[in-house]
Design a protein around this motif. Sequence first.
Motif, PDB file in Angstrom:
ATOM      1  N   TRP A   1       1.368  -4.187  27.145  1.00 47.58           N
ATOM      2  CA  TRP A   1       0.811  -2.618  27.075  1.00 47.58           C
ATOM      3  C   TRP A   1       0.721  -1.669  28.429  1.00 47.58           C
ATOM      4  O   TRP A   1       0.067  -0.655  27.796  1.00 47.58           O
ATOM      5  CB  TRP A   1       0.059  -2.995  25.883  1.00 47.58           C
ATOM      6  CG  TRP A   1       0.601  -3.068  24.571  1.00 47.58           C
ATOM      7  CD1 TRP A   1       0.922  -4.113  23.923  1.00 47.58           C
ATOM      8  CD2 TRP A   1       1.124  -1.778  24.089  1.00 47.58           C
ATOM      9  NE1 TRP A   1       1.536  -4.062  22.356  1.00 47.58           N
ATOM     10  CE2 TRP A   1       1.505  -3.148  22.641  1.00 47.58           C
ATOM     11  CE3 TRP A   1       0.967  -0.488  24.039  1.00 47.58           C
ATOM     12  CZ2 TRP A   1       2.459  -2.195  21.594  1.00 47.58           C
ATOM     13  CZ3 TRP A   1       2.115  -0.387  22.492  1.00 47.58           C
ATOM     14  CH2 TRP A   1       2.515  -0.544  22.046  1.00 47.58           C
ATOM     15  N   SER A   2       0.117  -2.572  29.085  1.00 42.48           N
ATOM     16  CA  SER A   2      -0.211  -1.208  29.868  1.00 42.48           C
ATOM     17  C   SER A   2       0.765   0.005  30.574  1.00 42.48           C
ATOM     18  O   SER A   2       0.317   0.602  31.216  1.00 42.48           O
ATOM     19  CB  SER A   2      -0.456  -2.176  31.494  1.00 42.48           C
ATOM     20  OG  SER A   2       0.044  -3.055  32.317  1.00 42.48           O
ATOM     21  N   ILE A   3       2.277  -0.662  30.538  1.00 41.65           N
ATOM     22  CA  ILE A   3       3.033  -0.040  31.090  1.00 41.65           C
ATOM     23  C   ILE A   3       3.304   1.317  30.559  1.00 41.65           C
ATOM     24  O   ILE A   3       3.505   2.995  30.799  1.00 41.65           O
ATOM     25  CB  ILE A   3       4.274  -0.231  31.456  1.00 41.65           C
ATOM     26  CG1 ILE A   3       4.661  -1.608  32.265  1.00 41.65           C
ATOM     27  CG2 ILE A   3       5.581   0.347  31.768  1.00 41.65           C
ATOM     28  CD1 ILE A   3       5.684  -3.066  32.184  1.00 41.65           C
ATOM     29  N   PRO A   4       3.482   1.196  29.143  1.00 40.40           N
ATOM     30  CA  PRO A   4       3.063   2.909  27.848  1.00 40.40           C
ATOM     31  C   PRO A   4       1.905   3.381  28.497  1.00 40.40           C
ATOM     32  O   PRO A   4       1.889   4.556  28.216  1.00 40.40           O
ATOM     33  CB  PRO A   4       3.572   1.980  26.303  1.00 40.40           C
ATOM     34  CG  PRO A   4       3.681   0.508  26.560  1.00 40.40           C
ATOM     35  CD  PRO A   4       3.363   0.053  28.167  1.00 40.40           C
ATOM     36  N   GLY A   5       0.923   2.444  28.018  1.00 34.99           N
ATOM     37  CA  GLY A   5      -0.204   2.844  28.760  1.00 34.99           C
ATOM     38  C   GLY A   5      -0.553   4.198  29.719  1.00 34.99           C
ATOM     39  O   GLY A   5      -1.027   5.269  30.028  1.00 34.99           O
ATOM     40  N   ILE A   6      -0.137   3.170  31.145  1.00 32.70           N
ATOM     41  CA  ILE A   6       0.277   4.032  32.190  1.00 32.70           C
ATOM     42  C   ILE A   6       1.339   5.701  31.583  1.00 32.70           C
ATOM     43  O   ILE A   6       1.038   7.090  32.602  1.00 32.70           O
ATOM     44  CB  ILE A   6       0.531   3.022  33.664  1.00 32.70           C
ATOM     45  CG1 ILE A   6      -0.471   2.805  34.000  1.00 32.70           C
ATOM     46  CG2 ILE A   6       1.195   3.930  34.530  1.00 32.70           C
ATOM     47  CD1 ILE A   6      -0.749   1.260  34.444  1.00 32.70           C
ATOM     48  N   LEU A   7       2.223   5.216  31.559  1.00 33.15           N
ATOM     49  CA  LEU A   7       3.695   6.438  31.674  1.00 33.15           C
ATOM     50  C   LEU A   7       2.884   7.924  30.011  1.00 33.15           C
ATOM     51  O   LEU A   7       3.149   8.998  30.998  1.00 33.15           O
ATOM     52  CB  LEU A   7       4.318   6.167  30.560  1.00 33.15           C
ATOM     53  CG  LEU A   7       5.595   5.505  31.271  1.00 33.15           C
ATOM     54  CD1 LEU A   7       6.506   4.030  30.385  1.00 33.15           C
ATOM     55  CD2 LEU A   7       5.544   5.450  32.693  1.00 33.15           C
ATOM     56  N   GLU A   8       1.977   7.219  29.346  1.00 32.76           N
ATOM     57  CA  GLU A   8       1.219   8.428  28.667  1.00 32.76           C
ATOM     58  C   GLU A   8       0.183   9.214  29.232  1.00 32.76           C
ATOM     59  O   GLU A   8       0.383  10.075  29.468  1.00 32.76           O
ATOM     60  CB  GLU A   8       0.569   7.768  27.648  1.00 32.76           C
ATOM     61  CG  GLU A   8       1.546   7.076  26.421  1.00 32.76           C
ATOM     62  CD  GLU A   8       0.875   6.636  25.540  1.00 32.76           C
ATOM     63  OE1 GLU A   8      -0.388   5.733  25.120  1.00 32.76           O
ATOM     64  OE2 GLU A   8       1.613   5.848  24.375  1.00 32.76           O
ATOM     65  N   PHE A   9      -0.828   8.414  30.025  1.00 32.25           N
ATOM     66  CA  PHE A   9      -1.846   8.976  31.246  1.00 32.25           C
ATOM     67  C   PHE A   9      -0.700   9.829  32.037  1.00 32.25           C
ATOM     68  O   PHE A   9      -1.786  11.091  32.286  1.00 32.25           O
ATOM     69  CB  PHE A   9      -2.382   8.562  31.424  1.00 32.25           C
ATOM     70  CG  PHE A   9      -3.367   8.382  30.553  1.00 32.25           C
ATOM     71  CD1 PHE A   9      -4.472   8.336  30.452  1.00 32.25           C
ATOM     72  CD2 PHE A   9      -3.883   6.820  29.568  1.00 32.25           C
ATOM     73  CE1 PHE A   9      -5.943   8.689  29.338  1.00 32.25           C
ATOM     74  CE2 PHE A   9      -4.267   6.665  28.550  1.00 32.25           C
ATOM     75  CZ  PHE A   9      -5.548   7.781  28.825  1.00 32.25           C
ATOM     76  N   ASN A  10       0.267   9.679  32.163  1.00 40.35           N
ATOM     77  CA  ASN A  10       1.392  10.691  33.534  1.00 40.35           C
ATOM     78  C   ASN A  10       1.672  12.062  32.312  1.00 40.35           C
ATOM     79  O   ASN A  10       1.438  12.958  32.765  1.00 40.35           O
ATOM     80  CB  ASN A  10       2.205   9.846  34.082  1.00 40.35           C
ATOM     81  CG  ASN A  10       1.694   9.318  35.416  1.00 40.35           C
ATOM     82  OD1 ASN A  10       2.055  10.095  36.145  1.00 40.35           O
ATOM     83  ND2 ASN A  10       1.281   7.691  34.821  1.00 40.35           N
ATOM     84  N   LEU A  11       1.887  11.367  30.861  1.00 40.08           N
ATOM     85  CA  LEU A  11       2.740  13.461  30.527  1.00 40.08           C
ATOM     86  C   LEU A  11       0.278  13.488  29.665  1.00 40.08           C
ATOM     87  O   LEU A  11       0.680  15.086  30.118  1.00 40.08           O
ATOM     88  CB  LEU A  11       2.556  12.736  28.841  1.00 40.08           C
ATOM     89  CG  LEU A  11       3.647  11.739  29.095  1.00 40.08           C
ATOM     90  CD1 LEU A  11       4.357  11.449  27.457  1.00 40.08           C
ATOM     91  CD2 LEU A  11       5.371  12.235  29.559  1.00 40.08           C
ATOM     92  N   PHE A  12      -0.498  13.478  30.294  1.00 38.53           N
ATOM     93  CA  PHE A  12      -1.801  13.394  29.990  1.00 38.53           C
ATOM     94  C   PHE A  12      -1.936  14.733  31.496  1.00 38.53           C
ATOM     95  O   PHE A  12      -3.450  15.011  30.997  1.00 38.53           O
ATOM     96  CB  PHE A  12      -2.935  13.279  29.397  1.00 38.53           C
ATOM     97  CG  PHE A  12      -1.887  12.135  27.973  1.00 38.53           C
ATOM     98  CD1 PHE A  12      -1.197  12.143  27.571  1.00 38.53           C
ATOM     99  CD2 PHE A  12      -2.250  10.393  27.771  1.00 38.53           C
ATOM    100  CE1 PHE A  12      -1.295  11.580  26.606  1.00 38.53           C
ATOM    101  CE2 PHE A  12      -2.287   9.989  27.631  1.00 38.53           C
ATOM    102  CZ  PHE A  12      -1.643  10.685  26.239  1.00 38.53           C
ATOM    103  N   GLY A  13      -1.923  13.978  32.356  1.00 35.52           N
ATOM    104  CA  GLY A  13      -2.088  14.871  33.232  1.00 35.52           C
ATOM    105  C   GLY A  13      -2.837  14.357  34.376  1.00 35.52           C
ATOM    106  O   GLY A  13      -3.851  14.277  34.610  1.00 35.52           O
ATOM    107  N   ILE A  14      -3.333  12.877  34.092  1.00 36.00           N
ATOM    108  CA  ILE A  14      -4.062  12.058  34.614  1.00 36.00           C
ATOM    109  C   ILE A  14      -3.045  11.051  35.684  1.00 36.00           C
ATOM    110  O   ILE A  14      -3.146   9.763  34.579  1.00 36.00           O
ATOM    111  CB  ILE A  14      -4.685  11.296  33.421  1.00 36.00           C
ATOM    112  CG1 ILE A  14      -5.744  12.646  33.120  1.00 36.00           C
ATOM    113  CG2 ILE A  14      -6.499  10.492  34.985  1.00 36.00           C
ATOM    114  CD1 ILE A  14      -6.729  12.109  31.491  1.00 36.00           C
ATOM    115  N   PRO A  15      -2.489  11.182  36.245  1.00 35.31           N
ATOM    116  CA  PRO A  15      -1.396   9.839  36.897  1.00 35.31           C
ATOM    117  C   PRO A  15      -2.099   9.332  37.702  1.00 35.31           C
ATOM    118  O   PRO A  15      -1.560   7.641  37.744  1.00 35.31           O
ATOM    119  CB  PRO A  15       0.202  11.175  37.434  1.00 35.31           C
ATOM    120  CG  PRO A  15      -0.740  12.206  38.134  1.00 35.31           C
ATOM    121  CD  PRO A  15      -1.989  12.410  36.970  1.00 35.31           C
ATOM    122  N   MET A  16      -2.823   9.743  38.297  1.00 30.80           N
ATOM    123  CA  MET A  16      -3.691   8.681  38.772  1.00 30.80           C
ATOM    124  C   MET A  16      -4.293   7.355  38.060  1.00 30.80           C
ATOM    125  O   MET A  16      -5.212   7.161  37.607  1.00 30.80           O
ATOM    126  CB  MET A  16      -4.854   8.900  39.725  1.00 30.80           C
ATOM    127  CG  MET A  16      -5.338   7.672  41.140  1.00 30.80           C
ATOM    128  SD  MET A  16      -4.405   7.290  41.438  1.00 30.80           S
ATOM    129  CE  MET A  16      -4.670   6.502  43.190  1.00 30.80           C
TER     130      MET A  16
END
Length: 409
Positions: free
Chosen positions: A303-318
Amino acid sequence: VVLQPAPAVTYHIIGGILDFYVFLGNNPEQVVQEYLELIGRPFLPSYWSLGFQLSRRDYGGIEGLTSVVNRTRAIKIPYDVQYSDIDYMEEKKDFTYDKEHFKGLDQFAEELHSKGQRYIIILNPGISKNMSYGPYENGSRKRIWVSGATGPVIGKVWPGPSVFPDYTNPEGTQWWIDELVKFHEELNFDGIWMDMNEVADFLNNESLCEHNELNYPRFVPKILDRKLFAQTLCMDTEQHWGLHYDVHSLYGYSMAIATAKAMENIFPKKRSFILTRSTFAGSGKFAAHWLGDNEASWNDLQWSIPGILEFNLFGIPMVGANICGFALNTSEELCRRWMQLGAFYPLSRNHNGPGLMDQDPAAFGRNSVLLNSAIHYLNIRYNLLPYLYTLFFRAHFRGDTVARPLVHE
Ligand code: MIG
């Protein structure tokens, strides 16, 4: 919020403030770019923060902490950043460190610096309500605590009875800056990790909040006991930006802005690092994010993978998840796979909960498969750092994602 087949979305509204914007990009990357133009593009991370980071709660005092740092270094794991969780504090109070169990923590920070490494400490918004505690006295004088009809809200967090700074109040921001500047003179940290800023309160007592529409709306999402203030402040308390009811989700966001200002004061013309648990649209301009308390399980690795991809959509890529898991004991195989995956997280941090077996790579021993594999994959990460840094530059400059789903390509 119900997704309809139409295509349409239905919102069932009970109150609050809703602003709608529609972004009509030609492709997913353009939609993200347009969105970030509105809410603020992400900060450009300092290069060092792209290195491997190590953290856990309860290292076992300065000796435990030093021995993990030393064994990690000795074994030549690419490694740039060390954290301290709440155990470094004296009675869990912000702007203090435990002079007994963490004696010489200031020298520890300097020793990291002498080896080209960085040091990040945790801070929580809950401020100990203790008459002989400077930060409490100073904040009380400035009247910057979130307050209700009967005065400052008194909750309970790590240091016991606590009050909560209103970071939306310019005076509250100034108080936070002053306390951080002062504490930095005592302990030479390089970045701030901020937690519990949802804002979280351990008290969850019925009698705490008045029976009204704000605290007990007619419809409550599936949270504790049909009360909207579950594990947080009463909704009818007031902040500079408005009722807590209206600004609740901005607490962590306002704390990130205040902390970024403090860091500009402490490190003029230099970048530092802010890691936050609570975020809102726009937080990525000021802070990085980790995905919170996961557990050492294959499910949470996945689940960490979709979590990280989503936060990239939210403008929090780090963004990253706690590598090897936070709750539960990890296993060699799970942690080995997680170190391999985590070597490619934008934020690569191994973090562990209290009382659990060590999971820093060196803990598995010199000849372990895990250690050799972790070094191998972290070396790939470090070889690719200029590429990763360029992606972050593009995120900062024009709003690209850093970790993106294949469909964006
Ligand atoms: O109540 O500071 O998500 O990373 O180690 C738990 C202790 C408080 C939650 C954070 C976790 C951190 C822990 N904190």
